[in-house]
Design a protein around this motif. Sequence first.
Motif, short mmCIF file in Angstrom:
data_model
loop_
_atom_site.label_atom_id
_atom_site.label_comp_id
_atom_site.label_asym_id
_atom_site.label_seq_id
_atom_site.Cartn_x
_atom_site.Cartn_y
_atom_site.Cartn_z
N THR A 252 35.27 43.05 42.87
CA THR A 252 34.41 42.80 44.02
C THR A 252 33.60 41.51 43.89
O THR A 252 33.15 40.96 44.88
CB THR A 252 33.45 43.98 44.23
N CYS A 253 33.41 41.03 42.67
CA CYS A 253 32.66 39.79 42.43
C CYS A 253 33.01 39.30 41.02
O CYS A 253 33.93 39.81 40.38
CB CYS A 253 31.16 40.04 42.54
N ARG A 254 32.26 38.34 40.52
CA ARG A 254 32.43 37.84 39.16
C ARG A 254 32.35 39.00 38.17
O ARG A 254 31.44 39.81 38.23
CB ARG A 254 31.31 36.83 38.88
N VAL A 255 33.31 39.07 37.25
CA VAL A 255 33.32 40.10 36.21
C VAL A 255 32.67 39.52 34.96
O VAL A 255 33.07 38.47 34.49
CB VAL A 255 34.75 40.57 35.91
N ASP A 256 31.65 40.23 34.46
CA ASP A 256 30.94 39.77 33.27
C ASP A 256 31.38 40.48 32.00
O ASP A 256 31.24 39.93 30.91
CB ASP A 256 29.43 39.98 33.45
N ARG A 257 31.87 41.69 32.14
CA ARG A 257 32.28 42.47 30.96
C ARG A 257 33.51 43.31 31.32
O ARG A 257 33.61 43.83 32.42
CB ARG A 257 31.15 43.39 30.51
N MET A 258 34.42 43.43 30.34
CA MET A 258 35.62 44.25 30.53
C MET A 258 35.91 45.02 29.26
O MET A 258 35.54 44.59 28.16
CB MET A 258 36.84 43.39 30.86
N LEU A 259 36.63 46.11 29.42
CA LEU A 259 37.05 46.94 28.30
C LEU A 259 38.39 47.55 28.65
O LEU A 259 38.59 48.04 29.76
CB LEU A 259 36.01 48.05 28.08
N LEU A 260 39.33 47.49 27.73
CA LEU A 260 40.61 48.19 27.89
C LEU A 260 40.52 49.50 27.12
O LEU A 260 40.15 49.50 25.94
CB LEU A 260 41.77 47.36 27.34
N THR A 261 40.85 50.60 27.77
CA THR A 261 40.82 51.89 27.09
C THR A 261 42.12 52.11 26.35
O THR A 261 43.12 51.43 26.59
CB THR A 261 40.62 53.04 28.10
N ARG A 262 42.13 53.07 25.45
CA ARG A 262 43.35 53.38 24.69
C ARG A 262 44.48 53.86 25.58
O ARG A 262 45.65 53.74 25.25
CB ARG A 262 43.06 54.42 23.61
N SER A 263 44.13 54.41 26.74
CA SER A 263 45.17 54.86 27.67
C SER A 263 45.67 53.73 28.56
O SER A 263 46.56 53.92 29.37
CB SER A 263 44.63 56.01 28.54
N GLY A 264 45.08 52.52 28.40
CA GLY A 264 45.55 51.37 29.15
C GLY A 264 44.82 51.12 30.44
O GLY A 264 45.24 50.29 31.24
N ASP A 265 43.73 51.83 30.68
CA ASP A 265 42.93 51.57 31.87
C ASP A 265 41.96 50.42 31.60
O ASP A 265 41.61 50.14 30.46
CB ASP A 265 42.14 52.82 32.28
N LEU A 266 41.53 49.78 32.65
CA LEU A 266 40.62 48.64 32.55
C LEU A 266 39.30 49.01 33.20
O LEU A 266 39.26 49.44 34.35
CB LEU A 266 41.23 47.43 33.25
N ILE A 267 38.21 48.84 32.46
CA ILE A 267 36.88 49.05 32.99
C ILE A 267 36.24 47.67 33.11
O ILE A 267 36.22 46.91 32.14
CB ILE A 267 36.03 49.95 32.08
N ALA A 268 35.72 47.36 34.29
CA ALA A 268 35.11 46.05 34.53
C ALA A 268 33.73 46.24 35.12
O ALA A 268 33.50 47.17 35.89
CB ALA A 268 35.98 45.23 35.47
N HIS A 269 32.82 45.34 34.76
CA HIS A 269 31.47 45.36 35.31
C HIS A 269 31.14 44.00 35.89
O HIS A 269 31.31 42.99 35.23
CB HIS A 269 30.45 45.71 34.22
#
Length: 126
Positions: free
Chosen positions: A81-98
Amino acid sequence: GDATARVWFLGIGGLRGNRLREWTRRPLPEVPSHVLHGHSAPITAVAADAEVDVCATSSSDGLVLLHRLSKGRLLRSFHHTCRVDRMLLTRSGDLIAHGSADNVLSLSTVNGRKVRQVPAGNVEVS
């Protein structure tokens, strides 16, 4: 910057214990294993997981690129939705972005399908 990310292959089995200490004493190779292209704006966050074989990069314009880590090949792209400042890939392959501009946590699959978006509220993300 040149809006690229560089990947160096550091070895098999991760860097833990003695392997990490040995690796920190060696100079980084001058030439990276891969240079990941596709952004036209500065890169703001990177997340990589060798087990999932994915490297995710995001740029200041909200573009998220997923590359095959072992080959350096672009898999897909999508927008946050806008600039992403932080990301994390989970062990199941999902992407979490903030994104701090809208303070939204976004959960997506590595296929780019949005699973869920929630306002982060007053939660400190670090």
